[in-house]
Design an enzyme around this catalytic site. Structure first.
Site, PDB file in Angstrom:
ATOM      1  N   GLU A  58     -68.371   5.728 -31.333  1.00 46.81           N
ATOM      2  CA  GLU A  58     -68.027   5.151 -32.663  1.00 46.81           C
ATOM      3  C   GLU A  58     -66.702   5.630 -33.087  1.00 46.81           C
ATOM      4  OE1 GLU A  58     -72.679   5.147 -32.402  1.00 46.81           O
ATOM      5  OE2 GLU A  58     -70.998   6.350 -31.844  1.00 46.81           O
ATOM      6  N   CYS A  90     -72.406   9.152 -37.312  1.00 45.79           N
ATOM      7  CA  CYS A  90     -71.661   7.560 -37.010  1.00 45.79           C
ATOM      8  C   CYS A  90     -71.899   6.473 -37.837  1.00 45.79           C
ATOM      9  CB  CYS A  90     -71.718   7.606 -35.418  1.00 45.79           C
ATOM     10  SG  CYS A  90     -70.962   8.665 -34.415  1.00 45.79           S
TER      11      CYS A  90
END
Length: 374
Positions: A58, A90
């Protein structure tokens, strides 16, 4: 359909899964994860997790997307993490970037995440969904998932055999049953594994080293670099202490030995690690071995052994997947069998499910899994 402006979820998730697969050699003990960020039907950022300790998928995708991530849909192959490990969560990064929606292939089996990542996103007003191409995502991270759920790694057993189910001649001769293309595939299986396990019979009979040899992987460029970023552990199961330290297996570099006596000092002096485990009659408790490896964050184990050790794993119900390299030849009735597993009745025969059958040179690579329902 989602915020990806007309393209279906499977299209974008398939791209994320392809990215995740790039880390199949290098991410352990972390899972393989890919991420694609889509806005107005266009990819604005994508990334994948390259190596433990480095940025997650991510983060790579968000860095590439920049401000274009605001209002976009993020497709990720595993639920975004919500805890501090070697890197920040994330889920927080996605919230800060202002994405409108997160589509996950599956929730994370890690108890430290286990739905909390999606909950954190939802609490911030981000739409969330999970279950898109989940089967494919689970297959990509079978070892990580199994370790999280059971504490043990995923066990693959590699066997090379003739059409009549034999693995070596009566005198032990077995090099080579299969051709170069099959051996190249085995090298890649080794490179993907966290630990490669073999037995005393194989080491003594074949002079086996069980190393990953870069020149035989058939890879180049970045893929070759990734396949050699880390070295799988080589582990010898030797309950009777039969293999001398002068054997090629030990001369090929630092190795581990699983046995039942306290012989750690002798092996340590030679640069090797000794695991003293329970067992009976010279047979190491393989369940205890796998539990030990799972506790060390090993996701995937490859067993390359003779009929005795491979049969012991099979009889104990510890094999999750067989990789059978079938050569178009006969070795004859006096040759050695595939597994040391005496069965008396047809009803006792274990049932397998064939997952795939792929030609590799002149040979056939069969992947099969035990049917647990039988």
């Amino acid at each position: 359909m989602s915020a990806a402006n007309g393209m279906n979820d499977e299209f974008w998730m398939a791209r994320a899964l392809a990215l995740a697969a790039l880390g199949r050699y290098s991410t352990a003990p972390n899972p393989r994860v890919g991420c694609v960020i889509v806005r107005d039907g266009q990819v604005v950022g994508e990334g994948w997790h390259r190596q433990a300790g480095g940025p997650h998928a991510e983060v790579h995708a968000l860095r590439q997307a920049g401000e274009a991530a605001r209002g976009a849909t993020a497709y990720v192959t595993l639920e975004p993490c919500s805890h501090h490990g070697r890197t920040p969560p994330c889920a927080d990064a996605l919230v800060a970037a202002g994405v409108a929606e997160v589509v996950a292939a599956m929730t994370d089996p890690n108890p430290l995440v286990a739905g909390h990542g999606l909950e954190r996103l939802a609490a911030a007003g981000i739409a969330t969904r999970a279950g898109v191409m989940e089967a494919e995502a689970r297959a990509l991270n079978a070892g990580f998932i199994q370790r999280m759920l059971t504490g043990r790694p995923f066990v693959r057993v590699k066997l090379a055999l003739s059409l009549d189910g034999r693995t070596a001649m009566a005198n032990g001769e077995s090099q080579w049953i299969t051709g170069p293309a099959a051996r190249q595939s085995v090298q890649r299986l080794r490179a993907e594994a966290g630990v490669v396990i073999t037995g005393a019979d194989t080491v003594l009979a074949d002079g086996a080293r069980l190393t990953v040899r870069p020149s035989e992987l058939g890879l180049s460029g970045d893929e070759l670099e990734l396949a050699t970023l880390r070295t799988p552990q080589r582990l010898l199961v030797d309950g009777r202490g039969r293999v001398p330290l002068e054997a090629p297996f030990f001369q090929a570099g630092a190795a581990r030995v699983a046995g039942m006596a306290d012989e750690a000092p002798a092996y340590a002096a030679a640069g090797h690690d000794y695991l003293a485990l329970p067992g009976t009659q010279g047979q190491v408790d393989l369940t205890a071995l796998l539990t030990r490896l799972g506790g060390e964050q090993v996701n995937d184990v490859l067993v390359e052994a003779g009929p005795r050790l491979a049969g012991a794993f099979a009889q104990a119900g510890l094999v999750d997947e067989y990789h059978l390299f079938l050569a178009p030849k006969f070795l004859g009735s006096s040759a050695r069998p595939l597994l040391d597993w005496p069965l008396q009745h047809l009803a006792q025969a274990p049932q397998l499910e064939i997952i795939s059958a792929t030609p590799v040179g002149a040979d056939l690579h069969l992947i099969a899994r035990p049917r647990r329902d039988t």
